[in-house]
Design a protein around this motif. Structure first.
Motif: not given
Length: 358
Positions: A71-83, A87-100
């Motif tokens: 589900r979309l709200y679990l999407f950031p969990d996929f990148f929990r142990n990923i750099s 992958l996406f550039g400086e300053g990007v966190t997995r919390e930025d890849l949220n469901q919204y």
């Protein structure tokens, strides 16, 4: 004391370890081909979220390649142990890849048009890479979904019952048409209503991609027998195409039952062929009939076994028939006719009747 400090250092180094794997290759190609710049140009941000739509689309691609369907709200969990930053550039966190952010990107794709965006990305890549388009294979598939979708209002397609290719007649569906080149690289994609016919969707896909390709490209469009109709042949225009002729066409039936002089195929002795030119649907075309000798032998063995089984059943049934008494000669003939109808592969040479008066 030193051992404890060493163990803490090991634990802290393990905590800082991040996975990259094959995802780095995908992200590198994504930027090398400047797909991110094209997406941001076509899909500018309309709301106040930190990351652009290109980053969200890249994240969804990487997530799909990781075989994850969450589900979309679990999407950031996929990148929990990923750099993330690599992958996406400086300053990007997995919390930025949220469901919204992901949901906003999906809304923008729908608003812009998924087929339009996909085609533009493909053409953008084809201008940078030598992707061959000699043979393009077109086909459709059905995607079944769960839910009623009774109140679902869509402008383009209807999720409804149709002819499922996975056998799930109990589920509603939508149809996906796809065209790939001879190496399996997808060049065109579109969605259709669940009850859409392959005869129309395949032609629509071919014409859409044909208009996007350069006119000087010599392309052969390959499709199955659902493409082969009068309407499609007349409306595809000046094009090269290869299809299988349905055996339901009268001309094809006559060809299949005719006594033809087949020639051996030089490149493969397992096959023989016969070719002829016909004018079907107002278009002159070449028909090629292929015979597989191995398949013929296999079918002959199967046919002999089938005939042997039918013969054994017929002999058992005939033994019962010959000892049966009938009231009159007419009843006996009717029983004989019924027996021949039950065993069409067996033919009576003659019917002898023995009359016994009581």
């Amino acid at each position: 004391m030193a051992d404890k400090n060493n163990s803490r250092l090991v634990e802290s180094s393990i905590k800082r370890t991040r996975f990259l794997g094959h995802l780095g290759l995908i992200a590198g190609v994504f930027r090398e081909l400047e797909v991110d710049k094209l997406i941001d140009e076509k899909l500018p941000k309309e709301r106040d979220h930190k990351i652009p739509h290109s980053v969200c689309i890249l994240a969804m691609v990487l997530n799909g390649l990781g075989f994850i369907g969450q589900r979309l709200y679990l999407f950031p969990d996929f990148f929990r142990n990923i750099s993330i930053e690599r992958l996406f550039g400086e300053g990007v966190t997995r919390e930025d890849l949220n469901q919204y952010a992901i949901g906003e990107t999906l809304d923008r794709i729908v608003k812009y048009g998924p087929t339009k965006l996909f085609t533009e990305i493909v053409l953008h890549i084809m201008n940078r890479l030598p992707i061959p388009v000699h043979c393009l294979h077109a086909d459709t598939t059905s995607v079944s979904v769960y839910g009623d979708y009774q109140d679902e209002e869509t402008e383009s397609i209807d999720i409804t019952f149709g002819i499922p290719k996975n056998g799930r007649w109990d589920l509603k569906q939508f149809v996906l048409s796809l065209i790939v080149n001879q190496h399996g690289i997808p060049l065109f994609m579109n969605t259709h209503s669940g009850n859409a016919s392959d005869k129309s969707t395949i032609l629509e896909a071919i014409k859409s991609l044909k208009s996007a390709l350069s006119p000087e490209s010599k392309v052969y469009y390959v499709a199955d027998s659902s493409f082969y109709t009068d309407n499609n042949i007349n409306n595809i225009g000046k094009s090269f195409w290869i299809s299988r002729v349905p055996a339901t066409i009268n001309e094809a039936k006559e060809l299949l039952t005719a006594n033809l002089n087949l020639k051996p195929l030089k490149s493969d002795e397992r096959y023989s062929f016969y070719q002829t030119f016909v004018d079907y649907g107002g278009v002159k075309q070449k028909w090629v009939l292929l015979l597989s000798h191995k398949m013929k032998e296999k079918k002959e063995i199967t046919l002999r076994k089938k005939l042997q089984n039918e013969l054994e059943k017929a002999e058992k049934s005939l033994k019962k028939l010959v000892v049966e008494d009938f009231f009159c000669e007419e009843d006996a003939l009717k029983a004989a006719e019924k027996w021949t109808a039950d065993f069409p592969s067996i033919v009576f040479e003659k019917v002898d009747l023995k009359t016994v008066k009581k």
